[in-house]
Design a protein around this motif. Structure first.
Motif: not given
Length: 144
Positions: A6-29
């Motif tokens: 599956l491939v998707y595209y999205s825009q980042r919602n600038p009003s939401e906090e984004l911590d890419t390190k935390s995001l990738i750790e959650t993905c990993k787990r």
């Protein structure tokens, strides 16, 4: 089990906090447990993600992502059965940024460094993402 990509595209919602390190750790787990693999490209403004695995698990993950407030204007570009994974050893790799080297790799495939999700050819996009990963390893965070 059918193998699905599956491939998707999205825009980042600038009003939401984004911590890419935390995001990738959650993905990993989570992804390792479900035998999901893939790549997330984030250029600071939009996301392009490739998710591979069993059809049900890929579908469930995509629906969770679609509800995630960090994403806006999510567009499903492709969902298809495939014979093999493009990213067999990565529970999720994160490719961040769009420096000159990344832009050069991307411009071999497209006339601009911005993806138009309404007209992009997904096969060409996948080729561009693979090249960007190989040619800009300093921009790549791999979660195995």
């Amino acid at each position: 089990m059918n193998l699905t990509r599956l491939v998707y595209y999205s825009q980042r919602n600038p009003s939401e906090e984004l911590d890419t390190k935390s995001l990738i750790e959650t993905c990993k787990r989570n992804n390792a447990r479900l035998h999901l693999t893939g790549l997330l490209h984030y250029n600071g403004d939009h996301f392009i993600q490739v998710i591979e695995g069993g059809r049900i698990d890929v579908s469930e993950l995509y629906h969770r992502i679609a509800r995630d407030p960090r994403h806006a204007n999510i567009i499903l570009l492709s969902c298809t059965d495939v014979r093999e994974r493009m990213f067999p050893t990565w529970s999720m790799a994160l490719h961040q940024g769009m420096n000159a080297q990344t832009r050069k790799a991307f411009l071999r495939y497209f006339s601009t460094d911005m993806v138009n999700p309404e007209t992009v050819n997904v096969d060409t996009l996948l080729d561009a993402l693979q090249d960007m990963m190989m040619e800009t390893p300093t921009k790549l965070t791999i979660s195995v």
